[in-house]
Design a protein around this motif. Sequence first.
Motif: not given
Length: 186
Positions: A105-109, A73-79, A94-97
């Motif tokens: 870190l999943l950030t919402p668009g 795991r990393n702390d990069k922010r992904y959208v 849901d699967e990709p998220r």
Amino acid sequence: RPMFMAGRMEPAMEMVRKNTEIIKESKADVLLLSCPICYRIFKEEYNLEGIEILHHTQYINELIENDKLDIDRNDKRYVYHDPCELGRAFEIYDEPRNIIDNIGLLTPGKSDKDMAVCCGGSIGSLTMTLEERDEITKNSIRDLMTNGPEEIVTACPLCLKTFARLAPVKVRDIAEIVANTIKVEN
């Protein structure tokens, strides 16, 4: 799909017949696809009874949920960008998220899931000019960049190629970020 869309039904059906024969002769019980457009065609146009048809996000998610992948795991922010053919067509949201949640870190668009904006590269919009497509792409990128992600992640090769031309951050396929975070034993 291009043959179906162009009305070339006989050559398209011949390709379906030939591909079906090859796939069934392989004795495979899973057909794994990385392209949402291909996923849709195989789900809707092929009769592959006894063969499970999976998009790679479904398969990777299953591997993660069953502890078959050891993720660093990393702390990069992904959208995450929902490809039209995967999201709205098959409700694979849901699967990709879940995959991204396990990696960083999943950030919402601004708009996602069934409200996600097309990448602009769809082969379904053959009458649009490049400028019109680019406007759609720029709008989608603006939506994705709302919360300052470090990378845009998608699960479609066409979306990846389309976004990569204009995005201000790195654009990756979800399988790439998974491959880059798998723990390797020394």
